[in-house]
Design a protein around this motif. Sequence first.
Motif, PDB file in Angstrom:
ATOM      1  N   GLU A 289       0.809  -1.218   0.000  1.00 18.55           N
ATOM      2  CA  GLU A 289       0.000   0.000   0.000  1.00 18.55           C
ATOM      3  C   GLU A 289       0.847   1.274   0.000  1.00 18.55           C
ATOM      4  O   GLU A 289       0.309   2.377   0.040  1.00 18.55           O
ATOM      5  N   ALA A 290       2.173   1.118  -0.025  1.00 20.84           N
ATOM      6  CA  ALA A 290       3.057   2.258   0.226  1.00 20.84           C
ATOM      7  C   ALA A 290       2.827   3.432  -0.718  1.00 20.84           C
ATOM      8  O   ALA A 290       3.014   4.589  -0.342  1.00 20.84           O
ATOM      9  N   ASP A 291       2.416   3.144  -1.967  1.00 20.88           N
ATOM     10  CA  ASP A 291       2.217   4.229  -2.928  1.00 20.88           C
ATOM     11  C   ASP A 291       0.794   4.761  -2.940  1.00 20.88           C
ATOM     12  O   ASP A 291       0.456   5.620  -3.758  1.00 20.88           O
ATOM     13  N   LYS A 292      -0.053   4.254  -2.036  1.00 25.88           N
ATOM     14  CA  LYS A 292      -1.441   4.706  -1.991  1.00 25.88           C
ATOM     15  C   LYS A 292      -1.577   5.890  -1.036  1.00 25.88           C
ATOM     16  O   LYS A 292      -1.142   5.821   0.114  1.00 25.88           O
ATOM     17  N   PRO A 293      -2.183   6.993  -1.477  1.00 27.23           N
ATOM     18  CA  PRO A 293      -2.358   8.136  -0.572  1.00 27.23           C
ATOM     19  C   PRO A 293      -3.312   7.782   0.557  1.00 27.23           C
ATOM     20  O   PRO A 293      -4.219   6.960   0.404  1.00 27.23           O
ATOM     21  N   ARG A 294      -3.091   8.387   1.694  1.00 29.43           N
ATOM     22  CA  ARG A 294      -3.967   8.195   2.860  1.00 29.43           C
ATOM     23  C   ARG A 294      -4.772   9.468   3.077  1.00 29.43           C
ATOM     24  O   ARG A 294      -4.226  10.580   3.028  1.00 29.43           O
ATOM     25  N   GLY A 295      -6.074   9.302   3.291  1.00 35.69           N
ATOM     26  CA  GLY A 295      -6.905  10.475   3.488  1.00 35.69           C
ATOM     27  C   GLY A 295      -8.376  10.128   3.499  1.00 35.69           C
ATOM     28  O   GLY A 295      -8.766   9.004   3.824  1.00 35.69           O
ATOM     29  N   ALA A 296      -9.208  11.093   3.134  1.00 35.61           N
ATOM     30  CA  ALA A 296     -10.661  10.913   3.133  1.00 35.61           C
ATOM     31  C   ALA A 296     -11.261  11.830   2.078  1.00 35.61           C
ATOM     32  O   ALA A 296     -10.650  12.814   1.654  1.00 35.61           O
ATOM     33  N   TRP A 297     -12.480  11.483   1.658  1.00 42.80           N
ATOM     34  CA  TRP A 297     -13.216  12.311   0.704  1.00 42.80           C
ATOM     35  C   TRP A 297     -14.082  13.317   1.462  1.00 42.80           C
ATOM     36  O   TRP A 297     -14.790  12.956   2.400  1.00 42.80           O
ATOM     37  N   LEU A 298     -14.016  14.567   1.048  1.00 40.22           N
ATOM     38  CA  LEU A 298     -14.914  15.601   1.552  1.00 40.22           C
ATOM     39  C   LEU A 298     -16.005  15.794   0.510  1.00 40.22           C
ATOM     40  O   LEU A 298     -15.729  16.214  -0.622  1.00 40.22           O
ATOM     41  N   VAL A 299     -17.216  15.468   0.883  1.00 37.14           N
ATOM     42  CA  VAL A 299     -18.349  15.436  -0.055  1.00 37.14           C
ATOM     43  C   VAL A 299     -19.312  16.568   0.289  1.00 37.14           C
ATOM     44  O   VAL A 299     -19.709  16.726   1.449  1.00 37.14           O
ATOM     45  N   GLU A 300     -19.687  17.336  -0.714  1.00 36.62           N
ATOM     46  CA  GLU A 300     -20.623  18.448  -0.527  1.00 36.62           C
ATOM     47  C   GLU A 300     -21.950  18.127  -1.206  1.00 36.62           C
ATOM     48  O   GLU A 300     -21.975  17.778  -2.402  1.00 36.62           O
ATOM     49  N   LEU A 301     -23.035  18.236  -0.456  1.00 37.73           N
ATOM     50  CA  LEU A 301     -24.376  18.130  -1.019  1.00 37.73           C
ATOM     51  C   LEU A 301     -25.028  19.503  -0.995  1.00 37.73           C
ATOM     52  O   LEU A 301     -25.016  20.184   0.035  1.00 37.73           O
TER      53      LEU A 301
END
Length: 387
Positions: A242-254
């Motif tokens: 997984e080393a090349d996979k970015p770590r984070g989250a999606w910010l979703v706007e409705l």
Amino acid sequence: MRILHTSDWHIGRSFHGHSTLDALRRVLDGLVSEVRQRAVDLVIVAGDVFDSAMPAADCYRLLTDMLTGIREAGARVVVTSGNHDSPARLGFQAPLLREGIHVATDPSAVGTPITLDDEHGPVHIYPIPYLEPALVRHLWPEETLRTHEQVVRHAMRLINDDRAARGGRSVAIAHIFAAGVEATPQLEREVRQSLTQGTLDVVPVADLEGPDYIALGHIHGRAQLSDRVRYAGAPLHYSFGEADKPRGAWLVELDAEGLAATDWIDFAVPRPLVTLDGTIEELLSAPEYDAHADSWVCAVLTDRTAPLEPMRRLRQRFPFCATIERRPDGDADERAASYRDRVGRGTPDPQIVDGFLRHVRRGEAATDDEARIIADVVAAHGAEVAR
């Protein structure tokens, strides 16, 4: 409404024998800070909250602290169970949780939303806990539910029927392997096993039609299957694959009409991962490796002969060397045929021994002194047999 989509926390997972609790706490503390700074209204955790069905006490403590922190930062939380979770253990205290924290583990509640409101009206959140066909088909005896795809398709039908009756905007949450996403090597133990057994149960993206946004979990890398169907991945690296996979989250706007925008938020990685290739002497001396002194290291040794005490020596330079692999140069060619194939019937005994040494030494033959000893031992054995 502003939604932060995360998944696959895997609280309690180890990394090559090392606990990840402290590192995960640091990353999730950063998530709480993002919630506060960005005025997030809802945090979604799309399954695999824990890494095992029987998490230790420290794992519950971390989860409690994070859910409390998110709530105090101003957001509500919806958590669903994944295939690693025990629905009973994850959801046992759900009725006792403070207002605004929802843990959805009951499959019989699929199709019944958690409804939140913003200035544009209601937003219906439809959690789908991980649905094992053999364990849930009794809930819908009139349906044919032999595969995960069939179960998820049925769950989405229940959700879309309810959506049609209620109206308004909607978000669904599922922990699945969806068609079109690629699993990282060494990533998901269950995915790898299913691939080798030919039983991987893939859910077509077409089965996920309907809601304004689908928050997925199960795959540890960020992935976008469409504008409205996405994986957030894990917040921490759990394997070198997984080393090349970015770590984070999606910010979703409705907005008033539905999905308005999605942005990626990067998480700080407490300790980077790196794979280094070379002989042990190269890894111990090459100056270009100085930058990785504080990284998690996977050392791929290309020495023809196995070096002595490689881990002890490597950790003198790389204190966080986690694992060692051996891939000697020319290894594939030397080992293409089995040892038995290369020393078949009629081969002289000294040559058989020499062939064995080449096999275990990755192609390195006996030295002259070793060859003389082998000849003496074989001759003595032959004389003993002839008596």
